[in-house]
Design an enzyme around this catalytic site. Sequence first.
Site, PDB file in Angstrom:
ATOM      1  N   PHE A 187      -1.114  -8.414   4.557  1.00  0.00           N
ATOM      2  CA  PHE A 187       0.226  -7.836   4.496  1.00  0.00           C
ATOM      3  C   PHE A 187       0.284  -6.438   3.869  1.00  0.00           C
ATOM      4  O   PHE A 187       1.267  -6.102   3.183  1.00  0.00           O
ATOM      5  CB  PHE A 187       1.178  -8.786   3.759  1.00  0.00           C
ATOM      6  CG  PHE A 187       0.996 -10.225   4.148  1.00  0.00           C
ATOM      7  CD1 PHE A 187       1.042 -10.613   5.475  1.00  0.00           C
ATOM      8  CD2 PHE A 187       0.721 -11.192   3.192  1.00  0.00           C
ATOM      9  CE1 PHE A 187       0.846 -11.923   5.848  1.00  0.00           C
ATOM     10  CE2 PHE A 187       0.511 -12.516   3.561  1.00  0.00           C
ATOM     11  CZ  PHE A 187       0.565 -12.874   4.889  1.00  0.00           C
ATOM     12  N   CYS A 188      -0.740  -5.624   4.089  1.00  0.00           N
ATOM     13  CA  CYS A 188      -0.762  -4.271   3.507  1.00  0.00           C
ATOM     14  C   CYS A 188      -0.518  -4.307   2.000  1.00  0.00           C
ATOM     15  O   CYS A 188       0.071  -3.368   1.435  1.00  0.00           O
ATOM     16  CB  CYS A 188       0.248  -3.334   4.180  1.00  0.00           C
ATOM     17  SG  CYS A 188      -0.134  -3.033   5.896  1.00  0.00           S
ATOM     18  N   ALA A 189      -0.928  -5.389   1.384  1.00  0.00           N
ATOM     19  CA  ALA A 189      -0.880  -5.502  -0.083  1.00  0.00           C
ATOM     20  C   ALA A 189      -2.162  -6.237  -0.456  1.00  0.00           C
ATOM     21  O   ALA A 189      -2.129  -7.312  -1.046  1.00  0.00           O
ATOM     22  CB  ALA A 189       0.371  -6.257  -0.523  1.00  0.00           C
TER      23      ALA A 189
ATOM     24  N   HIS B 226       0.823  -1.217   0.000  1.00  0.00           N
ATOM     25  CA  HIS B 226       0.000   0.000   0.000  1.00  0.00           C
ATOM     26  C   HIS B 226       0.857   1.267   0.000  1.00  0.00           C
ATOM     27  O   HIS B 226       0.448   2.300  -0.536  1.00  0.00           O
ATOM     28  CB  HIS B 226      -0.929   0.019   1.209  1.00  0.00           C
ATOM     29  CG  HIS B 226      -1.940  -1.091   1.190  1.00  0.00           C
ATOM     30  ND1 HIS B 226      -2.718  -1.418   2.276  1.00  0.00           N
ATOM     31  CD2 HIS B 226      -2.296  -1.960   0.206  1.00  0.00           C
ATOM     32  CE1 HIS B 226      -3.510  -2.438   1.969  1.00  0.00           C
ATOM     33  NE2 HIS B 226      -3.262  -2.787   0.721  1.00  0.00           N
TER      34      HIS B 226
END
Length: 398
Positions: free
Chosen positions: A341-343, A104
Amino acid sequence: MTAVLGVPDQINLDYAATAPCAQAAADAVAELLPWYGSVHRGAGALSRRCTLAYERAREAVGDFVGARPDDHVIFTRNTTDALNLLARALPAGTPVVTFGAEHHANLLPWPVGSVRLPVPDCPGAAIRSVDAALRELDRPALVAVTGASNVTGERWPIANLATIARRHGARIAVDAAQLAPHAPIDIAALGVDYVALSGHKLYAPFGAGVLAGRGDWLDAAPPYLAGGGATTHVGAATHDVRWAAGPARHEAGTPNLLGAVALAAVCTALDFEALHEREQVLLHRLRSGLADIPGVAELRMFAPDADRVGIVSFVVAGRDSAEVAAELARDHNIGVRDGLFCAHPLARRLIAEAAARAGRRDLPPTALRASIGLGTSPSDVDALLGALDRRRGLRLVA
Ligand SMILES: Cc1ncc(COP(=O)(O)O)c(C=O)c1O
């Protein structure tokens, strides 16, 4: 090779989130602490020593990333901060080309009008896709890509992408948050324009990050933070101000001296070639062990043998990832990460692809991630594999 700090009975397999502190970083901080004083703000001996230490840290980090003589090396809080700084320094109207595979931090800062390319299925497809996007844009752009995925550890073809970017008159920024802790990185040799990284993923505590790269956009941009240290003149009239050029322009306020010094100590002390070699052996052990456990599916974008760093995400069929992570912690003292995982776009897509590959409908909606580094031993890897196997035997119907 320098050691890392840690707690003896805790197995840390979550280096990709935050790596443990290197002994070299702890030593450098301990040596400086008695001298702790202001930076760029005092004439006393403490202040002069701290100012020198801060600027030497900048040089060491610049050397570490292979910065060119006229590049700026700016201390930030972390990679997110570094990429947001770069986003603010983009010349007006510059589109950013990135991939849906990014963290992100490398998806969200970019301006409206930026282009998000689909997740490629091989490094060659990434190169072709950037080439086509830049041809279509037909104006100066910034390509912003990761050096290594925080979800799969897979490496991106940075040097090739840099060549394509140059051919189209574009620039390229590399999110090196996950590459720099695992492999040497060299801005000049790779031909990239900017790199961003986080000290806390690179064995340095105290939250310093870095944006290094071309000075012209940075010197032309409004200061990222306005305030003391970023000016050369402030007059009586409200807007009578001249902003400094160079790193100071974007580093207003008292800087994170200990973070910078700790990061520089790691950059100087660690041999990342040797670390990379060692990690590849552990990574092979981890991946082949996981592949042997029925019901465990690895997430990947590219072919199984693509180059990667010490990060593996996987799912356990029929098991909630948060529960597995909690059991690993509670029953085995093993720390891993779970989630997306912030993705989010990438992780969701890879879980769906893993389900299709395995022909299973019982994969959970989030994943587990094991990541290794300087303090990881073969027995740490084996402990994870054993814990997952035992859990399967006891509780899972594979
Ligand atoms: C590839 C990548 N980019 C950027 C970031 C953001 O790093 P930070 O939280 O240190 O800003 C991360 C963090 O996990 C990452 O893995």
